[in-house]
Design a protein around this motif. Sequence first.
Motif, PDB file in Angstrom:
ATOM      1  N   LEU A   1      -6.552 -10.153  -7.681  1.00 24.99           N
ATOM      2  CA  LEU A   1      -6.732  -8.730  -7.406  1.00 24.99           C
ATOM      3  C   LEU A   1      -6.255  -8.382  -6.004  1.00 24.99           C
ATOM      4  O   LEU A   1      -5.589  -7.361  -5.803  1.00 24.99           O
ATOM      5  CB  LEU A   1      -8.201  -8.340  -7.598  1.00 24.99           C
ATOM      6  N   PHE A   2      -6.575  -9.224  -5.031  1.00 23.44           N
ATOM      7  CA  PHE A   2      -6.122  -8.991  -3.662  1.00 23.44           C
ATOM      8  C   PHE A   2      -4.597  -8.967  -3.590  1.00 23.44           C
ATOM      9  O   PHE A   2      -4.011  -8.097  -2.939  1.00 23.44           O
ATOM     10  CB  PHE A   2      -6.679 -10.070  -2.723  1.00 23.44           C
ATOM     11  N   THR A   3      -3.948  -9.899  -4.261  1.00 21.62           N
ATOM     12  CA  THR A   3      -2.486  -9.962  -4.269  1.00 21.62           C
ATOM     13  C   THR A   3      -1.895  -8.686  -4.867  1.00 21.62           C
ATOM     14  O   THR A   3      -0.933  -8.121  -4.337  1.00 21.62           O
ATOM     15  CB  THR A   3      -2.003 -11.202  -5.037  1.00 21.62           C
ATOM     16  N   PHE A   4      -2.482  -8.230  -5.963  1.00 19.26           N
ATOM     17  CA  PHE A   4      -2.056  -6.982  -6.594  1.00 19.26           C
ATOM     18  C   PHE A   4      -2.201  -5.813  -5.616  1.00 19.26           C
ATOM     19  O   PHE A   4      -1.270  -5.017  -5.437  1.00 19.26           O
ATOM     20  CB  PHE A   4      -2.893  -6.736  -7.860  1.00 19.26           C
ATOM     21  N   ALA A   5      -3.373  -5.721  -4.976  1.00 21.67           N
ATOM     22  CA  ALA A   5      -3.627  -4.612  -4.058  1.00 21.67           C
ATOM     23  C   ALA A   5      -2.713  -4.679  -2.833  1.00 21.67           C
ATOM     24  O   ALA A   5      -2.185  -3.658  -2.389  1.00 21.67           O
ATOM     25  CB  ALA A   5      -5.097  -4.623  -3.630  1.00 21.67           C
ATOM     26  N   LYS A   6      -2.503  -5.880  -2.319  1.00 24.88           N
ATOM     27  CA  LYS A   6      -1.639  -6.027  -1.146  1.00 24.88           C
ATOM     28  C   LYS A   6      -0.206  -5.630  -1.474  1.00 24.88           C
ATOM     29  O   LYS A   6       0.472  -4.988  -0.664  1.00 24.88           O
ATOM     30  CB  LYS A   6      -1.688  -7.467  -0.631  1.00 24.88           C
ATOM     31  N   HIS A   7       0.241  -5.998  -2.652  1.00 20.46           N
ATOM     32  CA  HIS A   7       1.586  -5.600  -3.068  1.00 20.46           C
ATOM     33  C   HIS A   7       1.678  -4.076  -3.193  1.00 20.46           C
ATOM     34  O   HIS A   7       2.692  -3.484  -2.821  1.00 20.46           O
ATOM     35  CB  HIS A   7       1.934  -6.263  -4.404  1.00 20.46           C
ATOM     36  N   ALA A   8       0.607  -3.461  -3.679  1.00 19.89           N
ATOM     37  CA  ALA A   8       0.614  -2.006  -3.881  1.00 19.89           C
ATOM     38  C   ALA A   8       0.552  -1.232  -2.568  1.00 19.89           C
ATOM     39  O   ALA A   8       1.229  -0.210  -2.419  1.00 19.89           O
ATOM     40  CB  ALA A   8      -0.555  -1.601  -4.773  1.00 19.89           C
ATOM     41  N   VAL A   9      -0.262  -1.694  -1.614  1.00 16.64           N
ATOM     42  CA  VAL A   9      -0.454  -0.920  -0.382  1.00 16.64           C
ATOM     43  C   VAL A   9       0.244  -1.504   0.830  1.00 16.64           C
ATOM     44  O   VAL A   9       0.417  -0.815   1.833  1.00 16.64           O
ATOM     45  CB  VAL A   9      -1.955  -0.711  -0.061  1.00 16.64           C
ATOM     46  N   GLY A  10       0.613  -2.786   0.774  1.00 17.69           N
ATOM     47  CA  GLY A  10       1.361  -3.402   1.859  1.00 17.69           C
ATOM     48  C   GLY A  10       0.555  -3.802   3.080  1.00 17.69           C
ATOM     49  O   GLY A  10       1.115  -4.297   4.046  1.00 17.69           O
ATOM     50  N   ASP A  11      -0.734  -3.598   3.055  1.00 13.95           N
ATOM     51  CA  ASP A  11      -1.572  -3.894   4.216  1.00 13.95           C
ATOM     52  C   ASP A  11      -2.732  -4.796   3.800  1.00 13.95           C
ATOM     53  O   ASP A  11      -3.528  -4.405   2.932  1.00 13.95           O
ATOM     54  CB  ASP A  11      -2.098  -2.580   4.798  1.00 13.95           C
ATOM     55  N   PRO A  12      -2.856  -5.976   4.401  1.00 17.84           N
ATOM     56  CA  PRO A  12      -3.919  -6.898   4.000  1.00 17.84           C
ATOM     57  C   PRO A  12      -5.332  -6.327   4.169  1.00 17.84           C
ATOM     58  O   PRO A  12      -6.201  -6.562   3.338  1.00 17.84           O
ATOM     59  CB  PRO A  12      -3.717  -8.116   4.901  1.00 17.84           C
ATOM     60  N   GLN A  13      -5.568  -5.590   5.238  1.00 14.91           N
ATOM     61  CA  GLN A  13      -6.905  -5.014   5.462  1.00 14.91           C
ATOM     62  C   GLN A  13      -7.246  -4.002   4.373  1.00 14.91           C
ATOM     63  O   GLN A  13      -8.343  -4.026   3.820  1.00 14.91           O
ATOM     64  CB  GLN A  13      -6.987  -4.356   6.844  1.00 14.91           C
ATOM     65  N   SER A  14      -6.325  -3.141   4.057  1.00 12.59           N
ATOM     66  CA  SER A  14      -6.557  -2.162   2.987  1.00 12.59           C
ATOM     67  C   SER A  14      -6.716  -2.859   1.645  1.00 12.59           C
ATOM     68  O   SER A  14      -7.561  -2.474   0.833  1.00 12.59           O
ATOM     69  CB  SER A  14      -5.402  -1.162   2.918  1.00 12.59           C
ATOM     70  N   ALA A  15      -5.925  -3.894   1.415  1.00 15.30           N
ATOM     71  CA  ALA A  15      -6.024  -4.649   0.162  1.00 15.30           C
ATOM     72  C   ALA A  15      -7.392  -5.309   0.031  1.00 15.30           C
ATOM     73  O   ALA A  15      -7.981  -5.332  -1.047  1.00 15.30           O
ATOM     74  CB  ALA A  15      -4.923  -5.699   0.095  1.00 15.30           C
ATOM     75  N   SER A  16      -7.901  -5.809   1.127  1.00 17.49           N
ATOM     76  CA  SER A  16      -9.232  -6.421   1.124  1.00 17.49           C
ATOM     77  C   SER A  16     -10.299  -5.391   0.784  1.00 17.49           C
ATOM     78  O   SER A  16     -11.203  -5.644  -0.023  1.00 17.49           O
ATOM     79  CB  SER A  16      -9.513  -7.053   2.488  1.00 17.49           C
ATOM     80  N   GLU A  17     -10.211  -4.220   1.371  1.00 14.54           N
ATOM     81  CA  GLU A  17     -11.165  -3.146   1.093  1.00 14.54           C
ATOM     82  C   GLU A  17     -11.084  -2.701  -0.369  1.00 14.54           C
ATOM     83  O   GLU A  17     -12.113  -2.472  -1.009  1.00 14.54           O
ATOM     84  CB  GLU A  17     -10.915  -1.968   2.032  1.00 14.54           C
ATOM     85  N   ILE A  18      -9.884  -2.585  -0.878  1.00 17.49           N
ATOM     86  CA  ILE A  18      -9.693  -2.196  -2.280  1.00 17.49           C
ATOM     87  C   ILE A  18     -10.313  -3.243  -3.198  1.00 17.49           C
ATOM     88  O   ILE A  18     -10.993  -2.911  -4.172  1.00 17.49           O
ATOM     89  CB  ILE A  18      -8.189  -2.006  -2.584  1.00 17.49           C
ATOM     90  N   THR A  19     -10.093  -4.508  -2.880  1.00 20.39           N
ATOM     91  CA  THR A  19     -10.640  -5.601  -3.682  1.00 20.39           C
ATOM     92  C   THR A  19     -12.161  -5.541  -3.711  1.00 20.39           C
ATOM     93  O   THR A  19     -12.782  -5.614  -4.776  1.00 20.39           O
ATOM     94  CB  THR A  19     -10.158  -6.963  -3.132  1.00 20.39           C
ATOM     95  N   ILE A  20     -12.759  -5.370  -2.553  1.00 18.44           N
ATOM     96  CA  ILE A  20     -14.221  -5.304  -2.471  1.00 18.44           C
ATOM     97  C   ILE A  20     -14.756  -4.106  -3.244  1.00 18.44           C
ATOM     98  O   ILE A  20     -15.736  -4.228  -3.996  1.00 18.44           O
ATOM     99  CB  ILE A  20     -14.666  -5.267  -0.996  1.00 18.44           C
ATOM    100  N   GLU A  21     -14.147  -2.956  -3.081  1.00 15.94           N
ATOM    101  CA  GLU A  21     -14.617  -1.754  -3.780  1.00 15.94           C
ATOM    102  C   GLU A  21     -14.485  -1.904  -5.294  1.00 15.94           C
ATOM    103  O   GLU A  21     -15.348  -1.452  -6.051  1.00 15.94           O
ATOM    104  CB  GLU A  21     -13.875  -0.515  -3.285  1.00 15.94           C
ATOM    105  N   ALA A  22     -13.407  -2.525  -5.743  1.00 15.06           N
ATOM    106  CA  ALA A  22     -13.222  -2.735  -7.182  1.00 15.06           C
ATOM    107  C   ALA A  22     -14.320  -3.647  -7.734  1.00 15.06           C
ATOM    108  O   ALA A  22     -14.890  -3.376  -8.804  1.00 15.06           O
ATOM    109  CB  ALA A  22     -11.836  -3.320  -7.462  1.00 15.06           C
ATOM    110  N   PHE A  23     -14.634  -4.704  -7.012  1.00 17.04           N
ATOM    111  CA  PHE A  23     -15.709  -5.596  -7.465  1.00 17.04           C
ATOM    112  C   PHE A  23     -17.048  -4.884  -7.467  1.00 17.04           C
ATOM    113  O   PHE A  23     -17.850  -5.077  -8.384  1.00 17.04           O
ATOM    114  CB  PHE A  23     -15.761  -6.870  -6.628  1.00 17.04           C
ATOM    115  N   LYS A  24     -17.306  -4.069  -6.469  1.00 18.22           N
ATOM    116  CA  LYS A  24     -18.556  -3.298  -6.457  1.00 18.22           C
ATOM    117  C   LYS A  24     -18.656  -2.434  -7.711  1.00 18.22           C
ATOM    118  O   LYS A  24     -19.701  -2.350  -8.346  1.00 18.22           O
ATOM    119  CB  LYS A  24     -18.637  -2.403  -5.217  1.00 18.22           C
ATOM    120  N   GLY A  25     -17.554  -1.778  -8.053  1.00 21.53           N
ATOM    121  CA  GLY A  25     -17.534  -0.934  -9.245  1.00 21.53           C
ATOM    122  C   GLY A  25     -17.799  -1.721 -10.513  1.00 21.53           C
ATOM    123  O   GLY A  25     -18.572  -1.301 -11.380  1.00 21.53           O
ATOM    124  N   VAL A  26     -17.166  -2.875 -10.637  1.00 24.15           N
ATOM    125  CA  VAL A  26     -17.353  -3.715 -11.824  1.00 24.15           C
ATOM    126  C   VAL A  26     -18.789  -4.215 -11.911  1.00 24.15           C
ATOM    127  O   VAL A  26     -19.401  -4.204 -12.982  1.00 24.15           O
ATOM    128  CB  VAL A  26     -16.341  -4.882 -11.832  1.00 24.15           C
TER     129      VAL A  26
END
Length: 79
Positions: free
Chosen positions: A30-55
């Motif tokens: 998921l992090f790899t997917f998010a990082k590819h989409a947004v290009g920023d590791p910090q944002s990708a990390s936040e997206i990953t965490i928020e997605a897991f919270k939702g799940v």
Amino acid sequence: MGEHDGLLELAQEGKRAGAEGLFHAFATRLFTFAKHAVGDPQSASEITIEAFKGVFREIVTFTSASGVLVRLYALAFRE
């Protein structure tokens, strides 16, 4: 039964090991997917965490771990 369905069952029972297992099974993808989409590791990390919270808020609704992964990608895509 899928490879990670046992982890899903544990998570649905409220067992931390299940939630941690699902996180470890899917977080890198998921992090790899998010990082590819947004290009920023910090944002990708936040997206990953928020997605897991939702799940994890809706964990009892899943019938398979593959459904969890699909939902994670959908939540990450929306971010």
